[in-house]
Design an enzyme around this catalytic site. Structure first.
Site, PDB file in Angstrom:
ATOM      1  N   GLY A 186      -5.663  -1.946  -5.119  1.00  0.00           N
ATOM      2  CA  GLY A 186      -4.978  -0.642  -4.947  1.00  0.00           C
ATOM      3  C   GLY A 186      -5.694   0.254  -5.605  1.00  0.00           C
ATOM      4  O   GLY A 186      -6.201   0.102  -6.992  1.00  0.00           O
ATOM      5  N   ARG A 227     -30.038  -1.075  -0.069  1.00  0.00           N
ATOM      6  CA  ARG A 227     -29.508  -1.467  -1.361  1.00  0.00           C
ATOM      7  C   ARG A 227     -28.432  -2.509  -0.923  1.00  0.00           C
ATOM      8  O   ARG A 227     -28.321  -3.412  -1.878  1.00  0.00           O
ATOM      9  CB  ARG A 227     -28.740  -0.109  -1.839  1.00  0.00           C
ATOM     10  CG  ARG A 227     -28.186  -0.242  -3.184  1.00  0.00           C
ATOM     11  CD  ARG A 227     -27.579   0.935  -3.630  1.00  0.00           C
ATOM     12  NE  ARG A 227     -26.187   1.085  -3.170  1.00  0.00           N
ATOM     13  CZ  ARG A 227     -25.009   0.722  -3.680  1.00  0.00           C
ATOM     14  NH1 ARG A 227     -24.974  -0.040  -4.835  1.00  0.00           N
ATOM     15  NH2 ARG A 227     -23.960   1.067  -3.013  1.00  0.00           N
ATOM     16  N   LYS A 252     -13.188   1.031 -13.509  1.00  0.00           N
ATOM     17  CA  LYS A 252     -13.381  -0.494 -13.176  1.00  0.00           C
ATOM     18  C   LYS A 252     -13.570  -1.349 -14.658  1.00  0.00           C
ATOM     19  O   LYS A 252     -13.142  -2.186 -14.715  1.00  0.00           O
ATOM     20  CB  LYS A 252     -14.371  -0.856 -12.087  1.00  0.00           C
ATOM     21  CG  LYS A 252     -14.126  -0.357 -10.701  1.00  0.00           C
ATOM     22  CD  LYS A 252     -12.777  -1.111 -10.297  1.00  0.00           C
ATOM     23  CE  LYS A 252     -12.643  -0.692  -8.830  1.00  0.00           C
ATOM     24  NZ  LYS A 252     -11.173  -1.409  -8.442  1.00  0.00           N
ATOM     25  N   ASP A 271       0.663  -1.198   0.074  1.00  0.00           N
ATOM     26  CA  ASP A 271      -0.063   0.048   0.051  1.00  0.00           C
ATOM     27  C   ASP A 271       0.794   1.251  -0.010  1.00  0.00           C
ATOM     28  O   ASP A 271       2.159   1.088   0.240  1.00  0.00           O
ATOM     29  CB  ASP A 271      -1.012  -0.063   1.328  1.00  0.00           C
ATOM     30  CG  ASP A 271      -2.109   0.642   1.011  1.00  0.00           C
ATOM     31  OD1 ASP A 271      -3.332   0.054   0.998  1.00  0.00           O
ATOM     32  OD2 ASP A 271      -2.477   2.029   0.705  1.00  0.00           O
ATOM     33  N   ASN A 329     -19.644  -3.435  -8.371  1.00  0.00           N
ATOM     34  CA  ASN A 329     -20.836  -3.355  -8.996  1.00  0.00           C
ATOM     35  C   ASN A 329     -21.123  -2.042  -9.688  1.00  0.00           C
ATOM     36  O   ASN A 329     -22.019  -1.890 -10.299  1.00  0.00           O
ATOM     37  CB  ASN A 329     -21.801  -3.354  -7.699  1.00  0.00           C
ATOM     38  CG  ASN A 329     -21.793  -2.404  -6.754  1.00  0.00           C
ATOM     39  OD1 ASN A 329     -22.742  -1.570  -6.895  1.00  0.00           O
ATOM     40  ND2 ASN A 329     -20.870  -2.245  -5.857  1.00  0.00           N
ATOM     41  N   TYR A 383     -15.268   6.356 -11.258  1.00  0.00           N
ATOM     42  CA  TYR A 383     -14.988   5.369 -10.751  1.00  0.00           C
ATOM     43  C   TYR A 383     -15.316   4.100 -11.477  1.00  0.00           C
ATOM     44  O   TYR A 383     -14.460   3.355 -11.708  1.00  0.00           O
ATOM     45  CB  TYR A 383     -15.244   5.265  -9.221  1.00  0.00           C
ATOM     46  CG  TYR A 383     -15.458   4.016  -8.399  1.00  0.00           C
ATOM     47  CD1 TYR A 383     -13.911   3.368  -8.104  1.00  0.00           C
ATOM     48  CD2 TYR A 383     -16.488   3.149  -7.804  1.00  0.00           C
ATOM     49  CE1 TYR A 383     -13.939   2.283  -7.462  1.00  0.00           C
ATOM     50  CE2 TYR A 383     -16.223   2.259  -7.225  1.00  0.00           C
ATOM     51  CZ  TYR A 383     -15.029   1.704  -7.098  1.00  0.00           C
ATOM     52  OH  TYR A 383     -14.694   0.439  -6.444  1.00  0.00           O
TER      53      TYR A 383
HETATM   54  C1  15L Z   1     -17.863   0.067  -4.098  1.00  0.00           C
HETATM   55  O1  15L Z   1     -17.160  -0.184  -5.343  1.00  0.00           O
HETATM   56  C2  15L Z   1     -16.884   0.477  -3.079  1.00  0.00           C
HETATM   57  O2  15L Z   1     -15.464  -0.016  -3.125  1.00  0.00           O
HETATM   58  C3  15L Z   1     -17.429   0.305  -1.732  1.00  0.00           C
HETATM   59  O3  15L Z   1     -16.725   1.328  -0.829  1.00  0.00           O
HETATM   60  C4  15L Z   1     -19.048   0.563  -1.678  1.00  0.00           C
HETATM   61  O4  15L Z   1     -19.241   1.776  -1.776  1.00  0.00           O
HETATM   62  C5  15L Z   1     -19.702  -0.496  -2.658  1.00  0.00           C
HETATM   63  O5  15L Z   1     -19.203  -0.055  -3.801  1.00  0.00           O
HETATM   64  C6  15L Z   1     -21.088  -0.246  -2.778  1.00  0.00           C
HETATM   65  O6  15L Z   1     -21.605   0.047  -3.798  1.00  0.00           O
HETATM   66  O7  15L Z   1     -21.639  -0.275  -1.700  1.00  0.00           O
END
Ligand code: 15L
Length: 284
Positions: A69, A171, A137, A31, A109, A133
């Site tokens: 990371g 959710r 991904k 890290d 997700n 974000y």
């Molecule tokens: C994610 O991808 C995040 O990394 C995590 O911190 C949460 O926010 C999660 O999704 C989520 O959708 O709850």
């Protein structure tokens, strides 16, 4: 015993995973931040994966990489670009150059967050990211596909829901991922002999799931947990007034927010914007 590199080891998911995998593998944990606690059998290596030289150093001599990371929520583009796009490229490319054949990529997700909640999706749907974000991904998934097809690497993408001891809200009842189910899905990614390029959903066996996770089940995943066991109490805690757009889509608040407080923020150094040209030159 196999040596596994975990990048982003100081974060939430990293911390759960290290505890669950302790004693099963030699863990090289990396890290940019310091770790609160380094376990006896762990080797800690500090690294800034936005630098190729660091990525090359930490990926040398490992059997597989769990690449956690980077930014874990929506944030400013400069941070996402440096940590999640440049950082991901550096780790995959450094692995290739160092002869590491297997990478587990915890995608999210939020790569498919603009699917509606009344829609069940599987591993074959096209991405519908809900944020910068989420886009980062999708980039990682695309890069994984390239490295599988072009270089014959074994690439295992887990679209992670929300990891924690219990679902946080309504959710998350649909996307909850218990630490022991996380460990099981990761172990399949490390051990399964026939991984080429795979997308699986990183969620427990939740009754309210939005996912057809048949690809994970085909690989042998048998989740032990289901958020339904605590659904009533979770719903009783739910605060009214969710944004109507967020309520419609699987990604929730990520579909509307420009910034979400990062539960595990990167240190200042990693957040600094770098001019795109400079970053490109560094990769070569
Ligand atoms: C994610 O991808 C995040 O990394 C995590 O911190 C949460 O926010 C999660 O999704 C989520 O959708 O709850």
């Amino acid at each position: 015993m196999k040596t596994i590199l975990i990048t982003g080891a100081a974060g939430d998911v990293g911390t759960h995973l290290r505890r669950e995998l302790a004693g099963k593998y030699v863990l090289r944990v990396s890290d940019l931040r310091s770790l609160k606690k380094i376990n006896k059998e762990e080797q800690f290596v500090r690294a800034d994966i936005s630098k190729m030289s660091d990525a090359l150093r930490i990926t040398r001599g490992v059997d597989a990489i769990v690449h956690l990371g980077g930014y874990s929520v929506e944030g400013p583009w400069e941070g996402i670009l440096s940590a999640n796009i440049v950082g991901c490229y550096n780790v995959f490319e450094a692995a290739r150059r160092n002869g590491v054949k297997r990478i587990l990529f915890p995608t999210s997700n939020h790569a498919t967050g603009f699917y509606r909640r009344d829609h069940t999706i599987d591993h074959r749907v096209y991405p519908k990211p809900d944020s910068r974000y989420g886009v980062s991904k999708v980039f990682g998934e695309a890069l994984a596909s390239l490295y599988a097809d072009k270089y014959g690497m074994q690439m295992y993408c887990m679209r992670i829901g929300n990891v924690g001891p219990a679902p946080l809200d309504k959710r998350r009842l649909s996307i909850w991922f218990s630490p022991r189910d996380l460990a099981q899905l990761v172990t399949i990614g490390i051990e399964h002999p026939d991984i080429r390029f795979e997308i699986v959903y990183g969620v427990s066996g939740n009754k309210r799931s939005w996912y057809d996770n048949s690809n994970a089940y085909r690989l042998g995943y048998k989740p032990q947990d289901d958020s339904e066991a605590v659904a009533a109490e979770t719903l009783a805690r739910e605060k009214p007034g969710e944004d109507p757009m967020a309520a419609l889509y699987q990604g929730g608040i990520f579909t509307v927010a420009e910034d979400i407080p990062n539960p595990a923020p990167l240190p200042k150094k990693a957040k600094k914007a770098k001019p795109a040209k400079k970053a490109k030159r560094k990769q070569r």
